[in-house]
Motif scaffolding. Structure first.
Motif, PDB file in Angstrom:
ATOM      1  N   CYS A   8      41.068  49.548  44.253  1.00 38.51           N
ATOM      2  CA  CYS A   8      41.667  48.555  43.351  1.00 38.51           C
ATOM      3  C   CYS A   8      40.911  47.227  43.423  1.00 38.51           C
ATOM      4  O   CYS A   8      40.638  46.717  44.509  1.00 38.51           O
ATOM      5  N   VAL A   9      40.600  46.662  42.252  1.00 40.87           N
ATOM      6  CA  VAL A   9      39.886  45.382  42.226  1.00 40.87           C
ATOM      7  C   VAL A   9      40.807  44.237  41.782  1.00 40.87           C
ATOM      8  O   VAL A   9      40.353  43.134  41.499  1.00 40.87           O
ATOM      9  N   GLY A  10      42.097  44.548  41.681  1.00 40.02           N
ATOM     10  CA  GLY A  10      43.080  43.501  41.370  1.00 40.02           C
ATOM     11  C   GLY A  10      42.939  42.894  39.988  1.00 40.02           C
ATOM     12  O   GLY A  10      43.298  41.733  39.778  1.00 40.02           O
ATOM     13  N   CYS A  14      47.132  47.007  34.981  1.00 43.59           N
ATOM     14  CA  CYS A  14      48.274  47.920  35.045  1.00 43.59           C
ATOM     15  C   CYS A  14      49.606  47.163  35.082  1.00 43.59           C
ATOM     16  O   CYS A  14      50.650  47.730  34.752  1.00 43.59           O
ATOM     17  N   VAL A  77      42.647  49.783  30.612  1.00 41.93           N
ATOM     18  CA  VAL A  77      41.801  50.592  31.495  1.00 41.93           C
ATOM     19  C   VAL A  77      42.053  50.187  32.950  1.00 41.93           C
ATOM     20  O   VAL A  77      42.434  49.053  33.224  1.00 41.93           O
ATOM     21  N   CYS A  78      41.860  51.132  33.839  1.00 40.82           N
ATOM     22  CA  CYS A  78      41.769  50.801  35.261  1.00 40.82           C
ATOM     23  C   CYS A  78      40.290  50.978  35.585  1.00 40.82           C
ATOM     24  O   CYS A  78      39.793  52.111  35.567  1.00 40.82           O
ATOM     25  N   PRO A  79      39.556  49.873  35.833  1.00 42.84           N
ATOM     26  CA  PRO A  79      38.091  49.986  35.938  1.00 42.84           C
ATOM     27  C   PRO A  79      37.642  51.045  36.952  1.00 42.84           C
ATOM     28  O   PRO A  79      36.624  51.709  36.760  1.00 42.84           O
ATOM     29  N   ALA A  82      42.004  53.517  40.236  1.00 47.36           N
ATOM     30  CA  ALA A  82      42.705  53.347  41.526  1.00 47.36           C
ATOM     31  C   ALA A  82      44.154  53.842  41.502  1.00 47.36           C
ATOM     32  O   ALA A  82      44.788  53.928  42.549  1.00 47.36           O
ATOM     33  N   LEU A  83      44.676  54.138  40.309  1.00 46.77           N
ATOM     34  CA  LEU A  83      46.080  54.576  40.232  1.00 46.77           C
ATOM     35  C   LEU A  83      46.153  56.077  40.507  1.00 46.77           C
ATOM     36  O   LEU A  83      45.434  56.864  39.888  1.00 46.77           O
TER      37      LEU A  83
HETATM   38  S1  SF4 Z   1      44.278  48.479  36.749  1.00 47.11           S
HETATM   39 FE1  SF4 Z   1      43.444  49.517  38.550  1.00 47.11          FE
HETATM   40  S2  SF4 Z   1      42.016  48.050  39.464  1.00 47.11           S
HETATM   41 FE2  SF4 Z   1      43.306  46.896  38.012  1.00 47.11          FE
HETATM   42  S3  SF4 Z   1      44.987  46.110  39.310  1.00 47.11           S
HETATM   43 FE3  SF4 Z   1      45.696  48.048  38.456  1.00 47.11          FE
HETATM   44  S4  SF4 Z   1      45.133  49.594  39.993  1.00 47.11           S
HETATM   45 FE4  SF4 Z   1      43.989  47.735  40.487  1.00 47.11          FE
END
Ligand code: SF4
Ligand code: SF4
Lengths: 268, 207
Positions: A8-10, A14, A77-79, A82-83
């Motif tokens: 996860c890059v925060g 999401c 998108v989740c780059p 991480a989910l």
């Molecule tokens: S979309 Fe993915 S990278 Fe971004 S905060 Fe959520 S889990 Fe982390």
């Protein structure tokens, strides 16, 4: 929902997708409030992985920040992917069963949180003349509900002359449909919403609605209530005058069963 | 799917919002898949705004912008229409097709009744919403709830709607782009992107 902290890059993409507002970003990593998460997987389905490496994204973000640049990335998108939807064990598995419409409900064989109420009334004849169907959707809109609150409502309703729809998933979770109490081990599980389905005598409608309204004030959530009847031969709606007479205004919109289904032998 | 019942809005906005759906699960007919294909073809002929298909016994969204391509050779279950004329022609054609599958419509009851009349149908059963009870103070402003109820399962979160409304106000997104993003969490295909766009436009005007 699980979030792989190493990936996860925060970015926070999401966060708004979460139906329960259960995701927050802390120290550049997204964290899920497990108590509030209903395992609907909306965050996972809507924020598809972009397939980027976390180190690369973090580096890029640092560079952009240093240069005071803003990059409007897509919101859905989740780059780094991480989910991760976890394997769920009982009773937590109930959260997904009630909250994720893409999984099948074991008890009904269909996705969804209720049964077919009036949708198939033309082939089942479930709600007949002189009867009314009631759907009590706890946690809707957008608030969610714990089974302990559903239990309060089902136990209150069981005091009246009501018939809990046997095919409804909630009825399957009752210790005893006579007193409406739900299994104790599920009390602290939360779902996006759950529908209690009743069949009652049409004449009992005011009494039941009054009880539902009163009981709802003690719950820590909202509920959406619906009422249905089989139309008279001219297409008139028998519950209309009873509801308005009892002080319960009805919506102008609603669901109409067109009556195009053909009764199946042995079902009506 | 049940809760297309609780769609909220003014009579004016509801006039452009009808969800037609089939419920095949209990129709024990051996030629059910063929009948559902006919249902899908009929819906597609009348220019729906959105649809859902059936995959592994569950509803799955398609992209409303590529409806015709994505629904090709699929079995559809819900179809959203924004005008009563399209709905009336779809209902008339479904009656003619005589599929024997239960078909329901969510929408303004008087208008649906009129469409039924045109097709020579007397409605069978009706379900109506009595609104929201309980802790209503937990709810956001009515426009946000209105968009949330456009998804039959309530998958479009209040926070996403607020976020998209802000993006539209800031000019980072058009109301139309916003409406299609909001349609994404809705797996039952009941979301009406035209209504969502109108609400986003109204919120932008409000500032
Ligand atoms: S979309 Fe993915 S990278 Fe971004 S905060 Fe959520 S889990 Fe982390
Ligand atoms: S699974 Fe649903 S409730 Fe849980 S974090 Fe994701 S969107 Fe939120």
């Amino acid at each position: 929902m699980e979030i792989d902290a190493a990936k996860c890059v925060g970015c926070g993409n999401c966060v708004p997708f979460c139906t329960m507002g259960a995701i927050r970003v802390e120290n550049d990593v997204a964290v899920v409030n497990e108590d509030e998460c209903v395992e609907c997987s909306t965050c996972y389905r809507c924020c598809g992985p972009e397939g980027l490496r976390a180190t690369f994204v973090r580096g890029l973000r640092r560079l952009f920040r240093a240069l005071h640049l803003r990059y409007d990335a897509p919101l859905d998108v989740c780059p780094t992917g991480a989910l991760v939807p976890p394997e769920l064990k009982w009773p937590r598995s109930l959260r997904r069963a009630f909250s994720d419409p893409t999984v099948t409900h074991d008890s009904t064989g269909m996705a969804g949180r209720g049964t077919e109420e009036i949708k198939t009334n033309d082939i089942t004849g479930r709600i007949g003349p002189g009867e009314a169907g009631i759907v009590i959707d706890l946690g809707r809109p957008g608030t969610g509900v714990f089974f302990r609150d559903i239990d309060t409502m089902t136990r209150a309703l069981a005091q009246l002359d009501v018939f809990f729809e046997p095919q409804n998933p909630l009825t399957h979770l009752m210790n005893d449909p006579q007193n409406g109490s739900l299994r104790k081990d599920i009390a602290n599980e939360k779902v996006l919403s759950a529908i209690i389905e009743l069949k009652i005598k049409l004449a009992d409608l005011p009494e039941v609605l009054h009880l539902v309204e009163k009981t709802a004030t003690a719950l820590d959530t909202v509920i959406s209530v619906g009422v249905s009847t089989k139309c008279d031969p001219e297409g008139g709606i028998p519950h209309e005058s009873i509801c308005s007479g009892a002080g319960y205004p009805l919506s102008l919109n609603g669901k109409t069963n067109l009556g195009l289904g053909r009764p199946v032998e042995g079902m009506s | 799917m049940t809760n297309t019942l609780h769609r909220r809005g003014t009579p004016q906005t509801l006039r452009q919002d009808f969800v037609l759906f089939a419920t095949p699960s209990r129709s024990l007919s051996p030629d059910l898949p063929d009948k559902m294909k006919r249902f899908t073809e009929i819906c597609l002929r009348h220019n729906p705004l959105n649809m859902a298909k059936i995959e592994n016994m569950a509803m799955r969204r398609v992209d409303p912008r590529r409806l015709k391509e994505e629904m090709q050779d699929q079995i559809g279950i819900t179809a959203v229409f924004d005008n009563p004329d399209s709905l009336a022609s779809a209902i008339a054609e479904l009656k003619e097709a005589d599929l024997g599958i239960p078909i329901n419509v969510s929408g303004l009851l008087e208008q649906v009744k009129e469409c039924c009349g045109k097709a020579g149908i007397t409605r069978h059963s009706v379900e109506q919403s009595l609104g929201i009870f309980g802790k209503k103070e937990k709810l956001p402003p009515p426009e946000i709830v209105e968009i949330n109820t456009l998804c039959g399962h309530g998958m479009v979160s209040f926070n996403l709607i607020k976020k998209v409304a802000d993006e539209v106000k800031l000019g980072r997104m058009t109301p139309e782009q916003g409406a299609y993003l909001l349609a994404k969490p809705c797996e039952c295909g009941a979301f009406n992107p035209v209504r969502a766009r109108q609400v986003l436009e109204a919120l932008r005007m409000k500032g």
